[in-house]
Enzyme design. Structure first.
Site, PDB file in Angstrom:
ATOM      1  N   ASP A  61      83.576 -11.928  97.380  1.00  0.00           N
ATOM      2  CA  ASP A  61      84.099 -11.435  96.116  1.00  0.00           C
ATOM      3  C   ASP A  61      85.342 -12.285  95.901  1.00  0.00           C
ATOM      4  OD1 ASP A  61      85.740 -10.095  94.191  1.00  0.00           O
ATOM      5  OD2 ASP A  61      84.427  -8.364  94.413  1.00  0.00           O
ATOM      6  N   HIS A  62      85.255 -13.264  95.011  1.00  0.00           N
ATOM      7  CA  HIS A  62      86.334 -14.264  94.962  1.00  0.00           C
ATOM      8  C   HIS A  62      87.681 -13.653  94.567  1.00  0.00           C
ATOM      9  CE1 HIS A  62      85.477 -14.470  90.652  1.00  0.00           C
ATOM     10  NE2 HIS A  62      86.610 -15.134  90.495  1.00  0.00           N
ATOM     11  N   HIS A 109      84.666  -6.794  91.363  1.00  0.00           N
ATOM     12  CA  HIS A 109      86.080  -7.195  91.396  1.00  0.00           C
ATOM     13  C   HIS A 109      87.022  -6.011  91.193  1.00  0.00           C
ATOM     14  CE1 HIS A 109      84.195 -11.002  91.317  1.00  0.00           C
ATOM     15  NE2 HIS A 109      84.052 -11.118  90.011  1.00  0.00           N
TER      16      HIS A 109
HETATM   17  C1  BG6 Z   1      82.734 -13.804  87.858  1.00  0.00           C
HETATM   18  C2  BG6 Z   1      81.940 -13.323  86.669  1.00  0.00           C
HETATM   19  O1  BG6 Z   1      82.434 -13.030  88.989  1.00  0.00           O
HETATM   20  O2  BG6 Z   1      84.121 -13.704  87.576  1.00  0.00           O
HETATM   21  C3  BG6 Z   1      82.299 -14.089  85.415  1.00  0.00           C
HETATM   22  O3  BG6 Z   1      80.545 -13.471  86.931  1.00  0.00           O
HETATM   23  C4  BG6 Z   1      83.796 -14.085  85.202  1.00  0.00           C
HETATM   24  O4  BG6 Z   1      81.635 -13.557  84.284  1.00  0.00           O
HETATM   25  C5  BG6 Z   1      84.545 -14.487  86.476  1.00  0.00           C
HETATM   26  O5  BG6 Z   1      84.109 -14.976  84.161  1.00  0.00           O
HETATM   27  C6  BG6 Z   1      86.029 -14.293  86.315  1.00  0.00           C
HETATM   28  O6  BG6 Z   1      86.701 -14.843  87.411  1.00  0.00           O
HETATM   29  P1  BG6 Z   1      88.198 -15.364  87.278  1.00  0.00           P
HETATM   30  O7  BG6 Z   1      88.591 -15.766  88.654  1.00  0.00           O
HETATM   31  O8  BG6 Z   1      88.161 -16.507  86.319  1.00  0.00           O
HETATM   32  O9  BG6 Z   1      88.989 -14.226  86.733  1.00  0.00           O
END
Ligand code: BG6
Length: 489
Positions: free
Chosen positions: A179-180, A242
């Site tokens: 989960d980045h 997230h």
């Molecule tokens: C991803 C989603 O997990 O997270 C995308 O699939 C989204 O739809 C992205 O744009 C958002 O990540 P960040 O790091 O740019 O806030």
């Protein structure tokens, strides 16, 4: 840095994520000496027929801008090997196993293997099963770890099925679910700020906190991803993963230590006290939206690859409750959406006002004292602001807002690794703190499923928000009902 020997096997090597995120991240680890430069190789697979030379070119292109010299980028790319692979063909795994053993010996990787699945989710289970069945896992004392990309299922049932499939080949402690958001500096900083500061942690409860607001706002629409997104929607795409992960870190009790097993068990405990709504409560406490047209900007239903009658939500807002001693009666408001005013992620902790305002009582204060708010800015800039009340300079005693602000310096920013770099490094070290465990993921699905089912049954009134706004009006009403309002309008 301790350099780790490892053989990587990447499924989805020709994909966009690999080029944009994975190769640059692995390159940075290589450059910084976290990966043992002599004892590292990567087998990339994909359906396409690529030669090793072609693969090297792709890797080279994706890292060259970040390299100290062309030679460094070339040297890095030379550790990459390509195999055209049909993930459903068992024989291909025999070939993969053989290749892995050969490279393991050549690079003396000592049986350390990291499998990374970055492809269409319906293949996750098949890949994991075949890896084990065809001896692609090492058995000579090294480690076997599986890194797996989202989405982890599309509801509880499919997630469980997937988890069972993975479980046939890998133990829970060998599975690293990405989960980045857990790789973001400020998200990790929540734990530091809470448990490093009695000043904060002492007030981190329903005695002092009025409500908490978590916003993941995006300026862009679906872009080229409608094929995936229209079948998912914002609830699955952002909230279930997230947002829930951030909530668990915000609400958990103090872990016994900052070890993965201790942190995870507290996150799970917190999520277990999260109230799972009945369908009627879900209707009451969750709001969905879909963006309409704005000038040249097409409405969602007229974006490429979106059906004209799509009822997919591009916006979610909701109220989440945690039924435990610490959080009883404190609403956690969450929201996320595409095509909103700006791209940012922030957490606002809204504190209660003093029970008695002595300044007003003495006629020294016109209007109310403001709520103290601690805002943690996750993106785009790492920043912490503590919003206080203070004295206005001059005669008498008039009050005015006073902000304490900490903004990450350029130096700190330069020292901050990208989420993927950090998370891959953690996986190499065998540290699962910043990965989602099965119990967390499954609880989050159970929460989201109720809302999803209600939304799949009731017909929405879409579109209901204008691109460039902060979402539908119903999201403001949700807070107003409780006598609250969004701190970030
Ligand atoms: C991803 C989603 O997990 O997270 C995308 O699939 C989204 O739809 C992205 O744009 C958002 O990540 P960040 O790091 O740019 O806030």
């Amino acid at each position: 840095a301790t350099a780790t020997r490892a053989l990587f096997m990447l499924f989805g090597a020709t994909g966009d994520l690999a080029k944009r995120k994975l190769y640059p991240s692995i390159f940075n680890l290589y450059k910084k000496g976290y990966i043992d430069n002599k004892h590292f190789a990567l087998i990339g697979t994909g359906r396409r027929e690529w030669s090793n030379d072609k693969f090297h070119d792709v890797v080279f292109e994706s890292v060259k801008d970040n390299a100290e010299s062309e030679d460094q980028a070339k040297d890095f790319a030379s550790h990459f090997y390509y195999m055209s692979h049909d993930v459903t063909n068992p024989e291909h795994y025999d070939a993969l196993s053989e290749y892995a053993n050969k490279l393991d010996a050549e690079y003396d990787a000592q049986g350390n293997r990291i499998f990374y699945i970055s492809m269409a989710p319906n293949f996750f289970g098949t890949v994991a099963k075949n890896l084990k069945a065809h001896n692609c896992l090492s058995n000579n004392g090294g480690f076997n770890r599986l890194i797996i990309e989202k989405p982890f299922g599309r509801d509880y049932e499919s997630a469980e099925e997937l988890n069972n499939a993975l479980g046939k080949s890998f133990n829970e402690n060998q599975v690293y679910r990405i989960d980045h958001y857990l790789g973001k500096e400020m998200v990790q900083n929540i734990i530091a700020l809470r448990f490093g500061n009695p000043l904060i942690e002492g007030m981190w409860n329903n005695k002092y906190i009025k409500n908490v607001q978590v916003t993941l706002s995006e300026k862009l629409g679906v872009e080229e991803r409608a094929g995936y997104y229209d079948g998912a929607g914002a609830l699955r795409d952002m909230t279930q993963n997230h947002t829930m992960q951030m909530l668990s870190i915000l609400t958990m009790e103090e872990p016994v230590s900052f070890k993965d097993i201790d942190v995870r068990s507290e996150k799970i405990r917190a999520l277990r006290s999260m109230r799972i709504y009945t369908p009627d409560e879900a209707r009451e406490n969750f709001v969905r939206g879909q963006y309409g047209k704005n000038g040249d900007q097409a409405d969602y239903r007229h974006e490429d690859n979106v059906p004209e009658d799509s009822n997919t939500e591009t916006y979610v807002a909701g109220k989440v409750m945690f039924d435990n001693q610490r959080w009883a009666n404190v609403p956690f408001y969450v929201r996320t959406g595409k095509m909103l005013a700006d791209k940012f992620t922030r957490i606002d902790i809204v504190f209660k006002k003093p029970i008695i305002d002595i300044f007003a009582a003495a006629g020294k204060q016109s209007g109310d004292l403001q709520n103290n708010v601690l805002t943690l800015f996750v993106d785009p800039v790492n920043k912490v602001i503590l919003h206080l009340n203070g004295k206005k300079a001059g005669q008498g005693m008039e009050m005015q807002p006073l902000d304490l602000t900490h903004t990450q310096s350029d130096e700190e920013k330069a020292a901050t690794p990208e989420p993927y770099e950090r998370l891959i490094h953690d996986a190499i070290l065998g540290d699962a703190t910043n990965f989602a465990s099965w119990d967390e993921v499954s609880r989050a699905w159970k929460f989201a499923d109720v809302i999803r089912n209600v939304w799949d049954t009731d017909k929405p009134d879409f579109p209901n928000y204008t691109p460039g706004s902060m979402g539908p009006k119903a999201a403001d009403d949700l807070l107003a009902r409780d006598g609250n309002e969004w701190i970030k309008k």
